[in-house]
Design an enzyme around this catalytic site. Structure first.
Site, short mmCIF file in Angstrom:
data_model
loop_
_atom_site.label_atom_id
_atom_site.label_comp_id
_atom_site.label_asym_id
_atom_site.label_seq_id
_atom_site.Cartn_x
_atom_site.Cartn_y
_atom_site.Cartn_z
N VAL A 265 0.83 -1.20 0.00
CA VAL A 265 0.00 0.00 0.00
C VAL A 265 0.87 1.26 0.00
O VAL A 265 0.60 2.24 -0.69
CB VAL A 265 -0.95 0.00 1.22
CG1 VAL A 265 -1.73 1.30 1.29
CG2 VAL A 265 -1.89 -1.19 1.14
N ALA A 266 1.95 1.22 0.78
CA ALA A 266 2.81 2.40 0.88
C ALA A 266 3.59 2.65 -0.41
O ALA A 266 3.79 3.81 -0.80
CB ALA A 266 3.78 2.23 2.05
N GLU A 270 -1.11 5.56 -4.38
CA GLU A 270 -2.54 5.50 -4.68
C GLU A 270 -3.17 6.86 -4.90
O GLU A 270 -4.26 6.97 -5.45
CB GLU A 270 -3.29 4.75 -3.55
CG GLU A 270 -3.41 5.52 -2.25
CD GLU A 270 -2.18 5.36 -1.36
OE1 GLU A 270 -2.20 5.84 -0.24
OE2 GLU A 270 -1.22 4.73 -1.81
N ASP A 312 -6.26 24.70 -39.66
CA ASP A 312 -7.07 25.13 -40.78
C ASP A 312 -6.74 26.60 -41.05
O ASP A 312 -6.10 27.27 -40.24
CB ASP A 312 -8.55 24.96 -40.42
CG ASP A 312 -9.47 25.33 -41.57
OD1 ASP A 312 -9.13 25.02 -42.72
OD2 ASP A 312 -10.53 25.94 -41.31
N ASP A 615 -12.63 24.99 -37.66
CA ASP A 615 -13.94 25.51 -37.27
C ASP A 615 -15.07 25.01 -38.15
O ASP A 615 -16.23 25.25 -37.87
CB ASP A 615 -13.94 27.04 -37.29
CG ASP A 615 -13.65 27.61 -38.68
OD1 ASP A 615 -13.36 26.82 -39.59
OD2 ASP A 615 -13.71 28.84 -38.84
N ASP A 619 -13.61 20.00 -40.94
CA ASP A 619 -12.55 19.73 -39.98
C ASP A 619 -12.93 18.65 -38.97
O ASP A 619 -12.06 18.15 -38.25
CB ASP A 619 -12.21 21.01 -39.21
CG ASP A 619 -11.69 22.11 -40.11
OD1 ASP A 619 -10.90 21.79 -41.02
OD2 ASP A 619 -12.10 23.27 -39.93
N GLU A 684 10.93 3.45 2.11
CA GLU A 684 10.29 2.60 3.12
C GLU A 684 10.64 1.13 2.90
O GLU A 684 10.89 0.39 3.87
CB GLU A 684 8.78 2.82 3.06
CG GLU A 684 8.36 4.22 3.53
CD GLU A 684 6.93 4.55 3.17
OE1 GLU A 684 6.16 3.62 2.88
OE2 GLU A 684 6.57 5.74 3.17
N ASN A 709 2.33 6.82 5.03
CA ASN A 709 1.76 6.81 3.68
C ASN A 709 0.58 7.77 3.59
O ASN A 709 0.43 8.51 2.61
CB ASN A 709 1.31 5.39 3.35
CG ASN A 709 0.62 5.30 2.00
OD1 ASN A 709 1.23 5.56 0.97
ND2 ASN A 709 -0.64 4.92 2.01
N THR A 712 1.94 11.49 3.67
CA THR A 712 2.76 11.92 2.53
C THR A 712 2.03 11.80 1.20
O THR A 712 2.20 12.65 0.31
CB THR A 712 4.06 11.10 2.47
OG1 THR A 712 3.74 9.70 2.41
CG2 THR A 712 4.93 11.38 3.68
#
Length: 871
Positions: A265-266, A270, A312, A615, A619, A684, A709, A712
């Site tokens: 996990v650390a 995540e 264009d 535009d 295009d 770690e 974890n 940080t």
């Protein structure tokens, strides 16, 4: 003034289809509607988001934390996954509306002949074989072949990119002259036409079909997918090693299993999806404040990866409004007219100065004739539109504007010089003649048209030398990309009968040079692209000479490029296979929508990251298939806006450069976060591997690892995604598209910082252990302090006030780290004790050392990055 001509008649509009025939054909060919793309189910969209390797790693971490009873951390990770998936799905749904916009463009109603009578039917009821009756302002509901036409002028700009309206005629030498396409607009004249294709088989339908293919992964998605795979393999491998070594040393299976899971996990950042999403969202908000509206969040980062900008011309590089820029007279040479758009404000200049009275009078005579031999009108600003707008042919409207600039009000000219007869313009004669009565009662004849048709001794009473001189001037102006018109006049005591007799013995007044000029910001934007290492490419449906002229004026063609014919290619050359490598060409003219798409795909096949600006309807496919599509918000069609990832609300190209800068900021912040998070996670793991070798049996407990974890990778990590842009961001070359997210020395920086953080933290712990103090607590707080020091040290500008969220997050994390030592509940939960002042000083020293190392790494990275982009 409305155009007057004889009413249309003939067999073409005699009967049309019967109702029975129309019903049978409707059943056979289906309604005149664009086929809709097959809907992607919500389940499929969610599953596609969850297949991302990084998300898979996070889901595995959820399962492991639940298995060990760490429900709080499991909930946090689940929230991150849910948020990321929801944002991705919502953005995908919003990006799939281009075909619906195309359907809205088709005419809601059409006039057809059924059973010999004219009737109005819904556009969807038009079938092949129907006889259409078209008038000024009508939208053509389906592809059709002309059977009759009177002074017919069609605006095809949205479909082809051609800035100049096209004359249509049954008897034209070019087969396209007698064809009408769905979605185009009748600017002038009337016509009868037989429908040849409807719905998905029409030109508009084919464009809709080309919008269906989905885009490939963005550069960011590709890089993060690769990172997820690497993290999954390395993290699981190292944590299994920690588990095995712990069991060998005699630790219990339960203790080491929990520890290994905590390390997983650390080690996995995540909060990376949250950092990415926050960075993109903040980028989108900043860009919106600079008039660039993001329709797909990943487009923010993708802009930072762009290596090719395919643009264009009409309405993108240019104003999209015709302007008379020069007037030539035989006696006084060429003068320049200032001003922009259709606003009747500007000056006449000769070599930067006001001209002599004789020159001004000659120019005024030319423009009076051009304003009277004219069927357009100008609409002043109102509540609906803050600008002057043309009604009718934009080229003729430009002539009215020019006349107003020399003090000749079109309405006053029409009142004092009423039109009494005319010879209408047609595509064969390429000229128009009008007869006017003057206040004194005499008759004035005015003629305007293409130089090749007007500069003829049969029409003009001029010497051969004068005509040849005028032809050379016209050719020179045409070569510069101008649309040139020759203006002539004559006098008569009576109205000529027949009217065609008026077109002889006239006097040449001069030439007008009309263009759709570049926007003021276009040149600066192209120069900024070159400084940033981005290759600009012009792709237009306009004439090659016009395309080349604009490309030279804005800087797309410079130096040797401007003199090399291979740098300008036409759609016909592409279709004939005469351009083996489209990526060697910088200007494309007379291109079809499919060719625009092929050009974009050729660049992508070479590994380039392409952005396409435009535009028009034409295009749409290229906007959809480019890595990022950029549409104009004001002038742009709904099709272009819906197909694009980014919409410029002010239609200014400077917003594109701002968006590129923002994209580079986002990617730089993601890489900065990865250095911080991966260095901390690696430290770690190293502590858990090396600690036992130094006599620290179980360096950190599972709860302590997860607390570090949380502090940080939580607020502090997310705050790094809001760091301001580097001052050097737009003076660097784009990062290589194939570069890994950990490339360009980043993984080496991660390794060096992780080793130093590990060494500083273990040194503090061993010092306290030697004196008999709480070494595990000191190791815990030292590792936290070191990682927070890295977070501050990696800032591009240390004392900037643009992101106060980061120092606030670091202080908050430090406070929560102290709470883990002195709040009884947390101290018992994490198994910590109060260290001595020596232990606190050693932990702080680890933080300062790590801060210094991170500052050094940041300086080295900036020095290496300041290599200028190729001009």
């Amino acid at each position: 003034m409305p155009l007057t001509s004889a009413p249309l008649s003939g067999a073409a509009r005699a009967t049309g289809l019967s109702q029975e025939q129309a019903s049978q054909l409707l059943a056979e060919w289906g309604p005149n509607e664009l086929s809709e793309q097959r809907r992607i189910s919500l389940r499929s969209r969610i599953f596609a988001q969850l297949r991302d390797p990084l998300i898979i790693v996070l889901l595995a971490a959820v399962a492991l934390t639940v298995a060990t009873g760490d429900y709080a951390d499991a909930v946090v990770i689940c929230v991150v996954v849910l948020f990321n998936t929801t944002v991705g799905v919502v953005q995908e749904v919003r990006a799939d509306n281009a075909v619906a916009a195309l359907s809205a463009m088709t005419a809601p109603a059409a006039r057809v002949l059924r059973g010999g009578t004219e009737q109005e039917v819904t556009s969807s009821a038009v079938v092949p074989g129907d006889v259409l009756v078209l008038g000024e302002g009508d939208i053509v509901p389906a592809d059709a072949a002309l059977t009759q036409a009177a002074a017919l002028l069609i605006d095809e700009s949205a479909l082809t990119g051609e800035s100049v309206p096209v004359d249509k005629d049954v008897h034209g030498t070019d087969p396209h002259t007698g064809q009408l396409q769905a979605g185009t607009v009748v600017l002038r004249g009337r016509a009868v036409a037989t429908v040849t294709a409807t719905g998905p088989r029409s030109a508009l339908g084919m464009i809709a079909a080309s919008l269906h293919p989905r885009q490939q992964q963005t550069p960011l998605q590709k890089r993060l997918a690769g990172l997820g795979r690497v993290l999954a393999l390395v993290t699981v491998g190292l944590c299994l090693l920690v588990l095995v070594l712990g069991l060998v040393r005699g630790q219990s299976l339960e203790t080491m299993a929990v520890t290994a899971i905590s390390l997983v996990v650390a080690a996995v950042p995540e909060s990376l999806p949250a950092v990415v999403t926050l960075g993109l969202a903040l980028g989108a908000r900043r860009m919106a404040a600079r008039n660039a509206v993001v329709r797909r969040l990943s487009a923010v980062e993708t802009l930072g990866s762009v290596t090719v900008l395919a643009t264009d011309k009409t309405g993108t590089l240019t104003e999209g409004r015709m302007v008379v820029e020069r007037v030539w007279t035989a006696a006084h040479g060429t003068v320049t007219l200032t001003g922009a758009g259709y606003e009747p404000v500007g000056e006449i200049l000769t070599t930067g100065r006001h001209p002599e009275p004789a020159t001004r009078d000659a120019v005024r005579e030319v423009l009076i004739a051009a304003a009277l031999c004219n069927d357009a009108s100008l609409i002043p600003p109102g509540e609906a539109d803050a600008q002057w707008t043309p009604l009718g042919d934009p080229t003729e409207a430009a002539l009215l504007t020019a006349a107003a600039k020399v003090g000749c009000t079109p309405d006053e000219l029409v009142r004092t010089h009423p039109r009494v007869d005319e010879v209408p313009f047609d595509s064969i004669r390429k000229r128009m003649t009008t007869i006017h009565r003057t206040p004194s009662g005499t008759i004035e004849i005015y003629l305007k048209g293409a130089p090749e048709m007007v500069l003829d001794a049969a029409l003009l009473n001029e010497s051969p030398a004068s005509l040849e001189h005028a032809r050379k001037e016209a050719a020179a102006l045409s070569a510069e990309g101008y649309r040139v018109l020759a203006i002539a006049s004559g006098s008569s005591a009576r109205i000529p009968v027949p009217i065609e007799e008026s077109e002889s013995g006239l006097r040449l007044l001069g030439l007008t040079a009309i263009s759709d000029p570049p926007k003021e910001a276009a040149t600066a934007t192209v120069q900024a692209c070159r400084r940033a290492g981005i290759t600009p490419v012009l792709i237009t449906g306009d004439h090659p000479a016009t395309a080349r002229a604009i490309a030279e004026r804005v800087g797309i063609l410079t130096g040797a490029d401007a003199t090399m014919p291979s740098r300008v290619a036409t759609g016909k050359e592409l279709a004939a296979g005469q351009i083996p490598d489209p990526t060697q060409v910088r200007v494309f003219a007379r291109t079809t929508p499919q060719q625009k798409l092929d050009i974009v795909q050729a660049w992508r096949a070479r590994g380039e990251v392409t952005a396409m600006t435009g535009d028009g309807v034409n295009d749409g496919p290229a906007l959809r298939q480019a890595d990022i599509g950029v549409a104009m918000g004001r002038r742009g069609t709904e099709v272009a806006r819906q197909a694009a990832d980014l919409v410029l609300a002010d239609d200014e190209l400077t917003s594109v450069i701002s968006a590129v800068e923002e994209g580079r900021r986002v990617y730089a912040n993601i890489r900065r976060f990865l250095v911080y998070a991966l260095a901390g996670g690696a430290a770690e793991i190293l502590v858990m591997l090396i600690g036992p070798m130094l006599g620290l049996a179980l360096p950190l407990r599972a709860g302590q690892i997860l607390w570090i974890n949380l502090l940080t990778h939580g607020l502090t990590g997310v705050a790094m995604g809001a760091e301001p842009v580097s001052p050097h961001a737009m003076r660097r070359a784009p990062r290589p598209p194939q570069q890994h997210v950990l490339g360009d020395g980043l993984w080496q920086r991660v390794l060096r910082l992780s080793v130093l953080v590990t060494a500083a933290s273990l040194a503090a712990s061993l010092w306290v252990r030697h004196s008999g103090g709480p070494w595990q607590t000191v190791l815990f707080i030292a590792l936290l302090a070191a990682q927070l020091g890295v977070a501050l040290g990696l800032r591009e500008r240390l004392f900037t006030r643009q992101n106060l969220f980061l120092p606030a997050a670091v202080l908050t994390a430090a406070g929560l780290g102290a709470a883990a030592l002195y709040v009884p509940f947390l101290a018992d939960l994490l198994d910590t004790s109060s260290p001595s002042w020596t232990g606190i000083a050693l932990a702080a020293a680890a933080g300062v050392i790590s801060f210094g190392a991170a500052r050094t790494e940041s300086w080295l990275a900036r020095t290496a990055d300041q290599t200028p982009a190729a001009p």
